[in-house]
Design an enzyme around this catalytic site. Structure first.
Site, PDB file in Angstrom:
ATOM      1  N   SER A  84     109.635  29.076  42.754  1.00 25.55           N
ATOM      2  CA  SER A  84     110.603  28.285  41.998  1.00 25.55           C
ATOM      3  C   SER A  84     111.021  26.999  42.733  1.00 25.55           C
ATOM      4  O   SER A  84     110.165  26.179  43.049  1.00 25.55           O
ATOM      5  CB  SER A  84     111.807  29.187  41.697  1.00 25.55           C
ATOM      6  OG  SER A  84     112.732  28.540  40.890  1.00 25.55           O
ATOM      7  N   HIS A 131     109.862  34.461  35.181  1.00 25.99           N
ATOM      8  CA  HIS A 131     110.117  33.710  36.410  1.00 25.99           C
ATOM      9  C   HIS A 131     110.534  34.609  37.589  1.00 25.99           C
ATOM     10  O   HIS A 131     110.102  34.402  38.725  1.00 25.99           O
ATOM     11  CB  HIS A 131     111.239  32.706  36.105  1.00 25.99           C
ATOM     12  CG  HIS A 131     111.353  31.604  37.088  1.00 25.99           C
ATOM     13  ND1 HIS A 131     110.439  30.581  37.176  1.00 25.99           N
ATOM     14  CD2 HIS A 131     112.294  31.336  38.034  1.00 25.99           C
ATOM     15  CE1 HIS A 131     110.801  29.739  38.131  1.00 25.99           C
ATOM     16  NE2 HIS A 131     111.920  30.173  38.664  1.00 25.99           N
TER      17      HIS A 131
END
Ligand SMILES: *[C@@H]1O[C@H](CO)[C@@H](O)[C@H](O)[C@H]1NC(C)=O
Ligand SMILES: *[C@@H]1O[C@H](CO)[C@@H](O)[C@H](O)[C@H]1NC(C)=O
Length: 401
Positions: free
Chosen positions: A170, A377
């Site tokens: 990320s 994610h």
């Protein structure tokens, strides 16, 4: 500006005020990266590094595996960098066999884990107090150009290694792209980079954050002076409110939705190992500056991967033009591997494809799309079987590069 619902904006605004103006609820700090590593029987070291702009960062290291006889040998170095509102604990929460730090350790690596300014382990500065606004005057741009150089240089200095493997999730991938588009000398220091859920463009970000906050917080200048450069403090009440709105149709997951991490990364994944929630909740969110969130929301609005937008007049002073400078992805020369998935709220497929075409073909060694349509994610850290679904692929790529 995207179409949005005015009432929801007001709600967001009130929630934002609550967050910024109130202090964090007491949270158990007994679960730390160090305590987790000790619990699992691995050796751990803490290292302090000062950046050239004065931030004092803590790094965590698992120098060798207790299960291998290689602690006298020269070991290859792996450097792990966490994402937004996360910390080095991401890599060890899963325990041996599942946490990436342990997987690398068992493969013979000397494992170093970075922490970004403003997180749980990095609230110190040579001259600024974390209680005051000037400390929080940074975005992930500064993590890329100050924190990463300080930590990577220190790691290489301490180990005597010539280069290292960079693995990030990320925001750790955003900071990598910032670093290598701006500071060319790291092309000789990073042997290969492995980016999990890579974030450059976020124009197609999904979920409650951009919808509610994008139109307000993503404006240049609008709130920078009022709310900017403050610690983002998602306290329990604010999160309960936002979580209740965001997850109202899925009440069984409200525990998850009371954690901002899931509001950003997505909560609708069948892959999450829910037994890990207590430890995830104890260590996450790990703190960040409002500017980091603003910076992403600016990109959601502009569709560009570029430096912080201060508004026309200050941009002119800072960048010499009305618009912020774009990051030059073609300047990146480190062999780069991307790992991405279909159900990622933060980075949609369209946005990853744009990154893929933005990198030079000789730089991009692999773009691996996970064959699981529901993988999100957060699953890159805590998904069930993440070790075989993702980390095995990463280890194979490391072995071949
Ligand atoms: C943040 O830092 C910049 C320089 O990098 C400075 O111009 C600005 O006034 C600072 N803002 C705050 C709120 O401290
Ligand atoms: C889920 O997490 C718990 C706690 O860390 C662990 O004991 C368990 O083995 C995990 N389950 C799977 C399927 O990975």
């Amino acid at each position: 500006m995207k179409v949005h619902n005015f009432a929801l904006n007001i709600l967001w605004f009130l929630a934002a005020v609550t967050w910024v103006r109130s202090s964090p609820q007491g949270r158990s700090t007994s679960v730390t990266t160090t305590s987790l590593i000790i619990k699992h029987g691995y050796p751990v070291e803490e290292h302090k590094v000062q950046t050239s702009d004065g931030y004092i960062l803590t790094m965590h290291r698992i120098p060798y595996s207790p299960n291998l006889n290689n602690n006298d040998e020269e070991r290859p170095v792996a450097f792990l960098m966490h994402g937004l509102l996360c910390s080095s604990s991401d890599w060890v929460l899963g325990g041996p066999g599942r946490g990436l730090a342990y997987v690398l350790s068992e493969a013979g690596f000397d494992v170093w884990m970075g922490n970004a300014r403003g997180t749980t382990y990095c609230k110190k500065h040579a001259s600024k107090s974390a209680l005051l606004q000037p400390f929080w005057n940074f975005s992930w741009h500064e993590i890329g150009i100050y924190d990463l150089p300080a930590m990577i240089d220190y790691t290489l200095y301490m180990t005597g290694a010539e280069d290292l493997r960079y693995i990030a999730h990320s925001q750790g991938t955003t900071a990598y792209l910032v670093l290598n588009s701006m500071i060319p000398r790291f092309k000789n220091r990073i042997r290969s980079a492995h980016l999990l859920a890579p974030v450059a463009y976020v124009e197609n970000m999904k979920g409650p954050l951009p919808k509610l906050a994008g139109p307000v917080l993503g404006q240049p200048n609008a709130f920078v002076e009022v709310f900017g450069s403050a610690e983002f403090l998602p306290n329990t009440k604010g999160m309960e409110l936002l979580g209740a709105v965001a997850c109202r149709d899925e009440s069984h997951v409200q525990v998850i939705c009371s954690n901002v991490i899931f509001l950003i990364g997505g909560w609708n994944s069948p892959h999450l190992n829910e037994s890990m929630l207590p430890e995830i909740m104890a260590t996450t969110p790990a703190g960040c500056s409002i500017n980091q969130i603003q910076h992403y929301l600016q990109e959601y609005n502009s569709g560009e991967f570029r430096q912080f937008d201060y508004g026309k007049s200050r941009n002119k002073k800072t960048y010499g033009s009305k618009k912020p400078t774009e990051y030059n992805l073609e300047a990146i020369d480190v062999p780069t591997y991307l790992y991405y998935s279909d159900n990622d709220n933060f980075v949609s497929l369209v946005d990853v494809v744009r990154l893929i075409y933005g990198l030079k073909p000789e730089t991009l060694k692999r773009a691996y799309r996970l064959p699981y349509p529901k993988w999100n994610h957060i699953d890159f850290l805590w998904g069930i079987d993440v070790e075989t679904i993702v980390y095995d692929v990463v280890m194979e790529d490391i072995a071949n590069s």
